[in-house]
Design a protein around this motif. Sequence first.
Motif, mmCIF file in Angstrom:
data_model
loop_
_atom_site.group_PDB
_atom_site.id
_atom_site.type_symbol
_atom_site.label_atom_id
_atom_site.label_comp_id
_atom_site.label_asym_id
_atom_site.label_seq_id
_atom_site.Cartn_x
_atom_site.Cartn_y
_atom_site.Cartn_z
ATOM 1 N N GLY A 1 95.726 43.700 12.916
ATOM 2 C CA GLY A 1 94.574 43.098 13.717
ATOM 3 C C GLY A 1 94.076 43.656 14.858
ATOM 4 O O GLY A 1 94.881 44.066 15.611
ATOM 5 N N THR A 2 92.794 43.815 15.223
ATOM 6 C CA THR A 2 92.129 44.034 16.198
ATOM 7 C C THR A 2 91.215 43.067 16.880
ATOM 8 O O THR A 2 90.503 42.519 16.248
ATOM 9 N N TYR A 3 91.574 42.712 18.317
ATOM 10 C CA TYR A 3 90.943 41.580 18.919
ATOM 11 C C TYR A 3 90.163 42.062 20.344
ATOM 12 O O TYR A 3 90.971 42.639 21.064
ATOM 13 N N VAL A 4 88.990 41.571 20.251
ATOM 14 C CA VAL A 4 88.414 42.014 21.346
ATOM 15 C C VAL A 4 87.989 40.580 22.343
ATOM 16 O O VAL A 4 87.908 39.714 21.665
ATOM 17 N N LYS A 5 88.718 40.676 23.504
ATOM 18 C CA LYS A 5 88.713 39.563 24.495
ATOM 19 C C LYS A 5 87.441 38.687 24.451
ATOM 20 O O LYS A 5 87.199 37.521 24.126
ATOM 21 N N GLU A 6 86.219 39.447 24.561
ATOM 22 C CA GLU A 6 84.845 38.515 24.539
ATOM 23 C C GLU A 6 84.599 37.979 23.298
ATOM 24 O O GLU A 6 83.721 37.153 23.073
ATOM 25 N N GLU A 7 85.207 38.339 22.169
ATOM 26 C CA GLU A 7 84.687 37.838 20.923
ATOM 27 C C GLU A 7 85.872 36.760 20.360
ATOM 28 O O GLU A 7 85.510 35.941 19.388
ATOM 29 N N LEU A 8 86.809 36.395 21.115
ATOM 30 C CA LEU A 8 87.868 35.607 20.947
ATOM 31 C C LEU A 8 87.512 34.068 21.004
ATOM 32 O O LEU A 8 87.961 33.181 20.426
ATOM 33 N N ALA A 9 86.513 33.890 22.049
ATOM 34 C CA ALA A 9 86.137 32.550 22.366
ATOM 35 C C ALA A 9 87.242 31.652 22.712
ATOM 36 O O ALA A 9 88.087 32.201 23.721
ATOM 37 N N ASN A 10 87.710 30.478 22.117
ATOM 38 C CA ASN A 10 88.771 29.696 22.593
ATOM 39 C C ASN A 10 89.915 30.214 21.913
ATOM 40 O O ASN A 10 90.988 29.474 21.965
ATOM 41 N N GLU A 11 90.006 31.108 20.818
ATOM 42 C CA GLU A 11 91.169 31.212 20.254
ATOM 43 C C GLU A 11 92.304 32.037 21.105
ATOM 44 O O GLU A 11 91.863 32.592 21.811
#
Length: 245
Positions: free
Chosen positions: A207-217
């Motif tokens: 998985g690839t996760y961008v901080k700005e796209e995570l919202a409250n996750e």
Amino acid sequence: MLEVVNLSKKYGKMLAVDDVGFTVPDGRIGILLGPNGAGKSTVIKSIAGLLRYKGSIRIQGIDSRETEAKKCFAYVPELPSMYEALTVREHMEFINRAYGVEATEEEIDALLEKFELKDKQDKLGNELSKGMMQKVSICCALIIRPKVILLDEPMVGLDPAAIKELKEVILELKAQGCTILISTHMLEMVKELWDVTFVMDKGHILGTYVKEELANEDLEELFFAVTGQGEKKNTEAGDGAEEGR
């Protein structure tokens, strides 16, 4: 910028890394996150040119095997290794000359001061503790003014003051437009630093996760979800409860 494309690496018949790809742009902090044995260090060592591999790695758009690419990136290994007959200061002077960066004596002094090595600068490599060797390795990486820096479990063995200083240095490098990739299995050490995280397990990017796209996750919860480690912990807890009955 750091670009890894279709990277694969075998040790004998064992496929340690399988078709891994990711990009960390200029001025961003990427985290390669995964449990021990996930393949993180293999990826880092491939980028650093310490392993043969299949695929493509580019540093600032240049093949990582090219001299021009090597000149603009630095590598801090998980297990630092020093020249036994060189002092702390001589290590930095050696790297300074090898890379031709012409860092001043004042710049060397400032790094030694920053990592509390000024009073250790005349110690030989074989006289240093692991924590001191880690600090020297970090100083040698910073002295070349890298455009891309790779850090493999960089905070292991450091004291709290050095960890705080390293985090501040990493944020300074980011502000200067440097590309940073940190390999770690300890999310709590980098949770305030990251811009993009690549969760790795069993030789794959899961998985690839961008901080700005995570919202409250929560990144930690996502990590456990994609690696299945949360289920393993719950199962172990359940087994322990059954045994206690």
